[in-house]
Design an enzyme around this catalytic site. Sequence first.
Site, PDB file in Angstrom:
ATOM      1  N   ASP A  83      -9.795   5.523  -2.255  1.00 61.12           N
ATOM      2  CA  ASP A  83      -8.814   6.140  -2.939  1.00 61.12           C
ATOM      3  C   ASP A  83      -9.063   6.634  -4.248  1.00 61.12           C
ATOM      4  OD1 ASP A  83      -9.320   3.949  -4.757  1.00 61.12           O
ATOM      5  OD2 ASP A  83      -7.263   3.383  -5.289  1.00 61.12           O
ATOM      6  N   TYR A 114      -6.991   6.249   3.921  1.00 60.05           N
ATOM      7  CA  TYR A 114      -7.048   5.371   2.855  1.00 60.05           C
ATOM      8  C   TYR A 114      -6.171   4.092   3.233  1.00 60.05           C
ATOM      9  CZ  TYR A 114      -5.656   2.139  -0.699  1.00 60.05           C
ATOM     10  OH  TYR A 114      -5.584   1.145  -1.510  1.00 60.05           O
ATOM     11  N   GLU A 165       0.766  -1.297  -0.079  1.00 59.35           N
ATOM     12  CA  GLU A 165      -0.006   0.077   0.009  1.00 59.35           C
ATOM     13  C   GLU A 165       0.659   1.198  -0.005  1.00 59.35           C
ATOM     14  OE1 GLU A 165      -3.165   0.498  -0.770  1.00 59.35           O
ATOM     15  OE2 GLU A 165      -3.504  -1.829  -0.637  1.00 59.35           O
TER      16      GLU A 165
END
Length: 360
Positions: free
Chosen positions: A143, A125, A42
Amino acid sequence: MPASSVHKDATFSQKLIQWYHRHHRDLPWRQTTDPYKIWLSEIILQQTRVVQGMPYYLRFVEKYPTVQDLARADEQDVLRLWQGLGYYSRARNMHYTARQVVGEFGGKFPDSYSGLLKLKGVGEYTAAAIASFAFNEAVPAVDGNVYRVLARIFGIKTDIMHSSAKREFTAAAQRLIPADDPATFNQAMIEFGAIQCQPVAPDCLLCPFNESCYAFENGMQSFLPVKSKKAKARNRYLNYLVLEKGGLIAMKERIKKDVWKGLYDFPIIETLQEAQAPEDLAGEGGLESLMMAGRLIVPDKTYVHLLSHQKLHVKFWQIKVEDMGTNVLPDGVSFYNEDQIDALPKPILIDTFIKEQFFS
DNA sequence: GAACCGTGGAC
DNA sequence: TGTCCAAGGTT
């Protein structure tokens, strides 16, 4: 909430997850529920395309298979492995967080959205992504893809750059997320935005939602989501003094709050306009004496390097030094050999120049 | 809220 | 060619 809405939302997530099972890409970070690897992926994928981030993810997992391995590493080595990905604070924060997880949390990542949110470099996020993918927590991971999907299908016209947008889109996603499989729902929203509901010229004839999509029905695909313009990049004029002495090159770590913090470049003189002659660099930081330390080669070209918020016009003034004599290197500047330079984290521009000029 | 923080690919 | 964009976060 009226029963009809509940039914409609369930249908949406079911259709979406159906689409996902059929069309999703087989990506390595989807093969695991290890929060370390999910976190790693991520951070790497923030503002980064999958094709660009993929080789970095594979190298990081290879070199640092566990959070303990990453915590043990030197920050400089982490930055070197990150070289070329950009937004280098991601790597510095990641390294800091690895040490925190090992040192304060016994090597275990927080297992909730609110706990993850406290980590440096982990925002709303990313916290939601990790919490859902690794721990199955029912929090929407919103996102850029998700903004686009929601804006188009449901006709949400709020400017996504506006501060209220995050709350509004997150609330919309929260209403859709199924309690029994939030992880797949979040993955599916993101994947759907990435490969079906693309930013430019989506092929809506293939879309499972094309009979109920606001944007498709109104021909608004290219206008949704609404996104206000970004500020234009400002111009900067950088002059590097590249001292070479017997195959060694003088380099310095960038420690100020500026672009490329933590990476290495050369002694630098910034000017307000493009310097055309050595005299244009006089009195710009006391480095001009370095230009007398050897034979000066006036640059014959200017590199233009684009950053997200800056347009850099860069000249490399090379100085071939025989003997430094009474000249001393400024604070923090040292001579490095080829192998040492290779091991230093450097901006792509600097790496490219060095390869062109010296080690090609 | 707005500016800042990289790089590379698509058009 | 210039512009936009890409699984954002921090200040």
